[in-house]
Design a protein around this motif. Structure first.
Motif, short mmCIF file in Angstrom:
data_model
loop_
_atom_site.label_atom_id
_atom_site.label_comp_id
_atom_site.label_asym_id
_atom_site.label_seq_id
_atom_site.Cartn_x
_atom_site.Cartn_y
_atom_site.Cartn_z
N SER A 122 0.82 -1.22 0.00
CA SER A 122 0.00 0.00 0.00
C SER A 122 0.85 1.26 0.00
CB SER A 122 -0.94 0.00 1.22
OG SER A 122 -1.79 -1.12 1.19
N LYS A 123 1.98 1.26 0.69
CA LYS A 123 2.79 2.46 0.85
C LYS A 123 4.14 2.28 0.17
CE LYS A 123 2.74 2.45 5.34
NZ LYS A 123 1.99 1.22 5.61
N VAL A 124 4.79 3.42 -0.09
CA VAL A 124 6.11 3.38 -0.72
C VAL A 124 7.11 2.63 0.16
CG1 VAL A 124 8.04 4.80 -1.51
CG2 VAL A 124 5.69 5.51 -1.99
N THR A 125 6.97 2.77 1.48
CA THR A 125 7.93 2.16 2.40
C THR A 125 7.67 0.69 2.65
OG1 THR A 125 6.56 2.94 4.23
CG2 THR A 125 8.42 4.32 3.58
N ASP A 126 6.54 0.14 2.16
CA ASP A 126 6.30 -1.29 2.33
C ASP A 126 7.36 -2.09 1.60
OD1 ASP A 126 4.11 -0.71 3.83
OD2 ASP A 126 2.63 -1.21 2.30
N ASN A 127 7.89 -3.13 2.26
CA ASN A 127 8.92 -4.01 1.69
C ASN A 127 10.16 -3.23 1.27
OD1 ASN A 127 7.33 -6.69 1.51
ND2 ASN A 127 5.98 -5.20 0.51
N MET A 128 10.48 -2.16 2.01
CA MET A 128 11.73 -1.41 1.80
C MET A 128 12.62 -1.67 3.03
SD MET A 128 12.39 2.68 1.24
CE MET A 128 11.65 2.69 -0.39
N TYR A 129 13.75 -2.31 2.78
CA TYR A 129 14.64 -2.73 3.86
C TYR A 129 15.92 -1.88 3.85
CZ TYR A 129 11.78 -6.95 4.18
OH TYR A 129 10.75 -7.83 4.32
N ILE A 130 16.34 -1.47 5.03
CA ILE A 130 17.66 -0.87 5.21
C ILE A 130 18.56 -1.93 5.86
CG2 ILE A 130 18.99 0.90 6.41
CD1 ILE A 130 16.68 2.77 6.15
N SER A 131 19.68 -2.22 5.21
CA SER A 131 20.57 -3.28 5.68
C SER A 131 21.92 -2.70 6.05
CB SER A 131 20.75 -4.35 4.60
OG SER A 131 19.52 -4.96 4.27
N LEU A 132 22.45 -3.14 7.17
CA LEU A 132 23.80 -2.79 7.61
C LEU A 132 24.55 -4.08 7.87
CD1 LEU A 132 25.84 -0.61 8.44
CD2 LEU A 132 24.94 -0.78 10.77
N GLN A 133 25.70 -4.23 7.15
CA GLN A 133 26.46 -5.47 7.25
C GLN A 133 27.95 -5.17 7.41
OE1 GLN A 133 25.34 -7.22 3.49
NE2 GLN A 133 23.60 -8.32 4.38
N GLY A 134 28.64 -6.10 7.95
CA GLY A 134 30.10 -6.03 8.06
C GLY A 134 30.70 -7.39 7.75
N GLY A 135 31.95 -7.40 7.29
CA GLY A 135 32.58 -8.67 6.96
C GLY A 135 33.97 -8.46 6.42
N VAL A 136 34.39 -9.35 5.52
CA VAL A 136 35.74 -9.31 4.96
C VAL A 136 35.66 -9.50 3.44
CG1 VAL A 136 36.86 -10.15 7.04
CG2 VAL A 136 36.05 -11.79 5.34
N VAL B 104 35.33 -4.92 5.60
CA VAL B 104 34.47 -4.11 4.76
C VAL B 104 33.15 -3.85 5.52
CG1 VAL B 104 33.55 -6.15 3.59
CG2 VAL B 104 33.30 -3.92 2.52
N VAL B 105 32.60 -2.65 5.32
CA VAL B 105 31.29 -2.30 5.87
C VAL B 105 30.36 -1.99 4.70
CG1 VAL B 105 29.99 -0.68 7.33
CG2 VAL B 105 32.31 -1.39 7.99
N ARG B 106 29.14 -2.50 4.76
CA ARG B 106 28.21 -2.37 3.63
C ARG B 106 26.86 -1.83 4.13
NH1 ARG B 106 24.57 -5.01 0.05
NH2 ARG B 106 25.32 -4.89 -2.11
N LEU B 107 26.34 -0.79 3.45
CA LEU B 107 25.02 -0.23 3.74
C LEU B 107 24.19 -0.26 2.45
CD1 LEU B 107 23.09 1.28 5.71
CD2 LEU B 107 24.05 3.43 4.82
N SER B 108 22.96 -0.76 2.54
CA SER B 108 22.12 -0.85 1.33
C SER B 108 20.68 -0.52 1.67
CB SER B 108 22.21 -2.24 0.70
OG SER B 108 21.69 -3.22 1.58
N VAL B 109 19.97 -0.05 0.65
CA VAL B 109 18.52 0.15 0.73
C VAL B 109 17.90 -0.74 -0.33
CG1 VAL B 109 16.61 1.80 0.53
CG2 VAL B 109 18.80 2.53 1.52
N ASN B 110 17.06 -1.66 0.10
CA ASN B 110 16.48 -2.67 -0.79
C ASN B 110 14.97 -2.49 -0.86
OD1 ASN B 110 19.13 -3.88 -0.78
ND2 ASN B 110 18.59 -4.73 1.22
N LYS B 111 14.43 -2.45 -2.06
CA LYS B 111 12.99 -2.27 -2.26
C LYS B 111 12.47 -3.38 -3.18
CE LYS B 111 8.87 -0.38 -2.74
NZ LYS B 111 7.87 -0.37 -1.67
#
Length: 383
Positions: free
Chosen positions: A26-40, A56-63
């Motif tokens: 229904s909304k623009v923000t539905d199923n919109m994920y903000i992800s914060l990850q770390g690794g190598v 490595v540090v990784r930031l993503s916005v997934n829709k």
């Protein structure tokens, strides 16, 4: 370059996808994920596997635009471990770099939820799901001098997502990245081996800014048509009732005006058949036995007569007009006569044994005016 265009087309396809699988957001923000990850991450060629592993540090916005397709915008920061070697080529860039972050990577990926694609979506995210990623990006290496290294990338990944609820996920993400084009250092060109590649392994959490996909209830056109027909029928019925109500209101207004005119006229004088009938009479409204305030003057005249003639006894005769049920009209005529007697006794203090009340039923003979036959008249029984 053909591979880059293919990846871009996949991303555009994800952006244009709609909820054709029976679920919607229904909304623009539905199923919109903000992800914060770390690794190598680790170069795949020409490097010391353990010695060149770097954080490595990784930031993503997934829709997600439907339950299968989505898009991811991401940024990665590669932490400097001061190992004096560039991790993408065997070329030594000279003195150790001093920046905290010596390599950044940004891009866009198309997302395909393989679990939903092959197993379907049942109205809620499953606990474990696998998502495939593919996309393009741009990278930059930072150094201490004039050197700069910019190049384009393609990358492929699998996301192993664990849905704790409709808001939170835990992610594990292995990925492979390929670097393309040329790099420059002090105006000299260094080619990145054509298909230089590195592998990353990151883990982290994701938060859903809105809600998840909900089922689209299919429309039953026959049911909709039936409901519309019912609504139209009710509207027609309502219009008919409004017309009837308007006509009834007009009739009520006419009767009110007629009653007002009758109340304003002087009380009719009864043509006495004998000298026992007194002149005053009390007129009633249709179906009523309550004395109208305008008619109390007639009752007062009778009371004055009885006070002036202490020996006189009065017979009060009540009548009703012929319309309606005869039994009800008989009771109505009695009630009218008793109403006058009660007024004489209670209001004007005339002894009750001097007054007799009698209901005479219906008549249309007392007066030529039809409505005047709803009346109570007085007779002096001592004459």
């Amino acid at each position: 370059m053909k591979k880059l265009f293919l990846i871009a087309a996949m991303a555009v396809s994800a952006l244009s996808a709609s909820a054709i699988d029976g679920y919607k957001a229904s909304k623009v923000t539905d199923n919109m994920y903000i992800s914060l990850q770390g690794g190598v991450y680790e170069p795949l060629m020409g490097q010391d596997i353990l010695g060149d592993a770097r954080p490595v540090v990784r930031l993503s916005v997934n829709k997600y635009f439907n339950t299968v397709m989505g898009v991811s915008l991401y940024g990665e920061a590669f932490i400097n471990n001061n190992n004096n070697r560039n991790s993408f080529t065997t070329t030594n860039f000279g003195p150790g770099q001093k920046t905290v972050v010596d390599f950044t990577h940004f891009g866009a990926n198309a997302l395909v939820n393989l679990s939903n694609l092959f197993c379907g979506y049942k109205g809620q995210p499953r606990f474990f799901e696998v998502v495939a990623e593919a996309g393009i990006g741009a990278a930059k290496i930072f150094g201490t001098g004039d050197e700069k290294c910019n190049f384009s990338t393609t990358n492929f990944a699998l996301d192993f997502n664990f849905n704790l609820n409709n808001k939170w996920q835990i992610n594990l993400r292995p990925a492979v990245e390929f670097q393309h084009d040329y790099a420059t250092y002090n105006d000299h060109f260094y080619y990145l081996n054509g298909q230089q590649a590195l592998a990353t392994l990151t883990a982290g959490v994701s938060y859903n800014l809105g809600d998840v996909f909900t089922a689209i209830v299919p429309r039953d056109q026959a049911e909709i048509d039936g409901l519309n027909a019912k609504i139209n029928g009710l509207r027609g019925e309502l219009d008919g009732k409004n017309a009837a109500l308007k006509a009834a209101q007009a009739e009520i207004d006419a009767l009110k005006n007629k009653l007002k005119t009758a109340a304003a006229q002087p009380a009719p004088v009864v043509e006495a058949k004998d000298n026992s009938i007194l002149q005053p009479s009390v007129i009633y409204r249709v179906g009523k036995s309550v004395i109208d305030p305008a008619q109390m003057a007639q009752v007062e005249m009778v009371a004055k007569y009885m006070k002036n003639h202490p020996d006189a006894k009065i017979l009060v005769e009540g009548y009703a007009s012929p319309e309606g049920d005869a039994a009800k009209n008989q009771a109505l005529s009695e009630a009218r006569a008793n109403a006058v007697k009660t007024a004489l006794v209670n209001k004007y203090k005339i002894a009750a044994d001097r007054i007799t009340a009698k209901g005479c039923g219906v008549t249309d003979k007392l007066f030529d005016e039809y409505d005047f036959n709803r009346v109570a008249i007085f007779k002096d029984t001592t004459k």
